[in-house]
Design an enzyme around this catalytic site. Structure first.
Site, short mmCIF file in Angstrom:
data_model
loop_
_atom_site.label_atom_id
_atom_site.label_comp_id
_atom_site.label_asym_id
_atom_site.label_seq_id
_atom_site.Cartn_x
_atom_site.Cartn_y
_atom_site.Cartn_z
N HIS A 1 38.81 44.34 14.13
CA HIS A 1 38.97 44.96 12.87
C HIS A 1 40.52 45.22 12.67
CE1 HIS A 1 39.94 48.91 14.81
NE2 HIS A 1 38.96 48.75 15.45
N GLU B 1 32.66 49.89 19.53
CA GLU B 1 33.82 50.05 20.41
C GLU B 1 33.45 50.72 21.79
OE1 GLU B 1 36.20 49.22 21.89
OE2 GLU B 1 37.96 49.70 20.59
N ARG C 1 41.91 53.50 30.42
CA ARG C 1 42.17 52.46 29.14
C ARG C 1 42.12 50.94 29.82
NH1 ARG C 1 46.89 53.22 25.28
NH2 ARG C 1 45.66 51.85 24.14
#
Length: 226
Positions: A9, A109, A136
């Site tokens: 996106h 996500e 992450r």
């Protein structure tokens, strides 16, 4: 030639503010809107038969904006699979001018748990940069109450295999508008990347990736294909 088009996106409002977003349903920023339109320009001559997005609005906005100038001039319509009668079209003429769009949380996500809504720099200052890097960018370590990349793949890959891959085998050209980590887990499978290799895979917002399904394997095309 059967195509699989993947698109992260466009920039969201929280991407712009450097916040962990995850499953929080945040729309595109002005820049993200322009990125989605530009992505559409780069794929507007590629055939598209079905569209898949997550259930998050930034993914849906990106897909719809990207299709606004598609050369087919076909209009995406959202198929409400829980109530198929809601999206049934009774005109064959109109059906021929439409492209079905399916949404699934399997493509959402990665869920960032207790980090969602927090500033990334502030989290790094609180927990240390190495810990945040593990949350992450490691493959199996999840943030508190969140998902790892491995966890994300546990929902993304079965959905792809059961819902999307059979359409590719039928010769349908597929456009998936989703998210950095749901797409990373998918690309890891498509390109047979190792757990170490996928850690360096970066997906910029609003930049399409195109694969051809040959009937035997997925072949990645140069960005200029569109």
């Amino acid at each position: 030639m059967t195509l699989l088009i993947l698109l992260r996106h466009g920039q969201s409002v929280w991407n712009q503010k450097n916040l962990f977003t995850g499953w929080v349903d945040i729309p595109l920023s002005q820049q993200g809107i322009q990125e989605a339109i530009a992505a559409g320009e780069s794929i507007k001559h590629l055939p598209i038969d079905c569209i898949f997005t997550s259930t998050l609005v930034r993914s849906l906005m990106t897909a719809l904006l990207a299709m606004t100038n598609h050369s087919s001039q076909k209009v995406p319509y959202i198929v409400h699979e829980e109530r198929p009668d809601m999206s049934r079209i009774h005109s064959q003429k109109e059906m021929e001018q439409m492209i079905p769009l399916f949404q699934s949380s399997a493509l959402n996500e990665r869920m960032y748990g207790e980090l969602q809504g927090k500033n990334k720099q502030e989290v790094a200052a609180q927990f240390g940069e190495e810990q945040v890097k593990l949350w992450r960018r490691s493959y199996r370590i999840a943030p508190p109450q969140g998902e790892s990349l491995f966890d994300t793949g546990q929902r993304t890959l079965p959905y792809f295999q059961e819902r999307i891959f059979p359409l590719l085998q039928q010769g349908k050209n597929i456009f998936i508008s989703a998210h950095g980590n749901s797409l990373r887990s998918l690309i890891m499978d498509l390109e047979k990347l190792s757990e170490e290799q996928v850690l360096s895979l970066e997906l910029p917002t609003g930049q399409p990736i195109v694969y051809e399904w040959t009937g035997q394997k997925f072949t990645k095309h140069a960005p200029s294909l569109g």
